[in-house]
Enzyme design. Structure first.
Site, mmCIF file in Angstrom:
data_model
loop_
_atom_site.group_PDB
_atom_site.id
_atom_site.type_symbol
_atom_site.label_atom_id
_atom_site.label_comp_id
_atom_site.label_asym_id
_atom_site.label_seq_id
_atom_site.Cartn_x
_atom_site.Cartn_y
_atom_site.Cartn_z
ATOM 1 N N ASP A 288 0.817 -1.213 0.000
ATOM 2 C CA ASP A 288 0.000 0.000 0.000
ATOM 3 C C ASP A 288 0.850 1.262 0.000
ATOM 4 O O ASP A 288 2.071 1.203 0.132
ATOM 5 C CB ASP A 288 -0.948 -0.004 1.217
ATOM 6 C CG ASP A 288 -0.251 -0.426 2.509
ATOM 7 O OD1 ASP A 288 0.991 -0.284 2.603
ATOM 8 O OD2 ASP A 288 -0.934 -0.892 3.424
ATOM 9 N N ASN B 215 -7.249 -2.703 14.536
ATOM 10 C CA ASN B 215 -8.625 -3.003 14.115
ATOM 11 C C ASN B 215 -8.690 -4.226 13.191
ATOM 12 O O ASN B 215 -9.720 -4.506 12.613
ATOM 13 C CB ASN B 215 -9.239 -1.784 13.400
ATOM 14 C CG ASN B 215 -8.477 -1.412 12.127
ATOM 15 O OD1 ASN B 215 -7.541 -2.104 11.728
ATOM 16 N ND2 ASN B 215 -8.881 -0.330 11.488
ATOM 17 N N HIS C 225 -6.931 -4.663 10.415
ATOM 18 C CA HIS C 225 -6.670 -4.443 8.981
ATOM 19 C C HIS C 225 -5.397 -5.153 8.521
ATOM 20 O O HIS C 225 -4.463 -5.360 9.294
ATOM 21 C CB HIS C 225 -6.667 -2.946 8.618
ATOM 22 C CG HIS C 225 -5.466 -2.173 9.027
ATOM 23 N ND1 HIS C 225 -5.485 -0.803 9.162
ATOM 24 C CD2 HIS C 225 -4.196 -2.545 9.326
ATOM 25 C CE1 HIS C 225 -4.291 -0.380 9.510
ATOM 26 N NE2 HIS C 225 -3.488 -1.415 9.619
ATOM 27 N N GLU D 34 -9.603 -1.827 5.674
ATOM 28 C CA GLU D 34 -10.190 -1.490 6.962
ATOM 29 C C GLU D 34 -11.496 -2.271 7.182
ATOM 30 O O GLU D 34 -12.145 -2.686 6.213
ATOM 31 C CB GLU D 34 -10.496 0.017 7.007
ATOM 32 C CG GLU D 34 -9.284 0.914 6.763
ATOM 33 C CD GLU D 34 -8.330 0.999 7.963
ATOM 34 O OE1 GLU D 34 -8.212 0.015 8.719
ATOM 35 O OE2 GLU D 34 -7.698 2.053 8.125
HETATM 36 P P1 PGA Z 1 2.454 -1.455 12.815
HETATM 37 O O1 PGA Z 1 1.383 -1.480 11.654
HETATM 38 O O2 PGA Z 1 3.444 -2.520 12.509
HETATM 39 O O3 PGA Z 1 3.060 -0.059 12.723
HETATM 40 O O4 PGA Z 1 1.722 -1.706 14.091
HETATM 41 C C1 PGA Z 1 0.844 -2.682 11.244
HETATM 42 C C2 PGA Z 1 -0.326 -2.425 10.352
HETATM 43 O O5 PGA Z 1 -1.022 -1.410 10.559
HETATM 44 O O6 PGA Z 1 -0.569 -3.238 9.452
#
Ligand code: PGA
Length: 244
Positions: A67, A134, A136, A141
């Site tokens: 992404d 959450n 994702h 999302e």
């Molecule tokens: P993070 O992000 O490793 O910074 O917790 C993971 C994600 O949001 O997929």
């Protein structure tokens, strides 16, 4: 789904890097599906170390990222292109022209189409994933439905809040991102997901313990994939109620 419980986040990252490294050693022209964020940032140093010690060669490797934020130029320090260059690509012998991070600026419709075409070109040999608080994966999302293919996603308030730690101000966090869809992620031959921290416990519980596909926890789509490894530390496993 295979769940590995480690003694520490550091050990989780080292194991994830070893799994990715083994894929590259077995297939030097592997295509890697790469991720950004705090978790991924802790994994790349292990791959860089193995490269520096002559145990890994990325010269034939290609990569595609999950992404990118909409509205950040590739040279913006919080763009995911910048992240990849400064956390990984600059330190190994991957050919930069074999790396792909979709652009989040310019003609977004064209970028989405180009990204989708790149995804479909050939499957990734291994996809590295983090997971949002959450649930994702990529920037897919929670919602009533999940999109299968590349699209522009409006970021959740919880994602903006979580990612604001990387920005000077929460208002600077982009509100949208271009992301692979969950169908694109599931095309990977193999998936390795790493998580740590109590804020991820609920999402991880749904992923590794539940028996439901749940659009309010997008990571649950990984249950249908035949080759997923989830790596969590003991602390997170306990909080998620997972008994190895
Ligand atoms: P993070 O992000 O490793 O910074 O917790 C993971 C994600 O949001 O997929």
């Amino acid at each position: 789904m295979r769940v590995i419980v480690t003694e520490s986040f550091d050990q989780s990252c080292e194991i994830a890097a070893r799994i990715i490294g083994d894929v590259v050693r077995n297939k030097p022209d592997s295509r890697l599906g790469l991720a950004t964020g705090g978790t991924a940032a802790a994994i790349y140093p292990f791959l860089i170390r193995d490269y520096e010690e002559g145990k890994l060669d990325f010269s034939k490797v290609s990569s595609i990222n999950l992404d990118e934020y909409v509205g950040l130029n590739p040279d913006h320090p919080q763009s995911y292109r910048y992240f990849m260059d400064h956390n990984f690509f600059d330190f190994v012998n991957i050919d930069r022209k074999n790396t792909y991070v979709v652009s989040g600026v310019g003609d977004l419709e064209k970028n989405v189409a180009e990204f989708q075409q790149k995804v479909l070109e050939k499957p990734v040999d291994i996809q590295l994933l983090g997971i949002g608080e959450n649930g994702h994966i990529g920037f897919n999302e929670p919602g009533d439905t999940l999109k299968l293919s590349v699209h522009i996603e409006i970021l959740d308030e919880s994602t903006i809040e979580a990612n604001s730690r990387f920005f000077n101000d929460k208002n600077e966090v982009p509100k949208k991102a271009i992301t692979m869809g969950v169908g694109d992620i599931l095309r990977a031959k193999r998936i390795v997901l790493v998580a740590t921290g109590k804020k991820k416990a609920k999402a991880i519980r749904g992923l590794i313990l539940g028996d439901e596909l749940d659009c309010s926890n997008p990571s649950t789509v990984l249950k249908v994939h035949p080759n997923v490894t989830v790596i969590i530390d003991r602390e997170l496993a306990d909080m998620a109620g997972y008994k190895a």
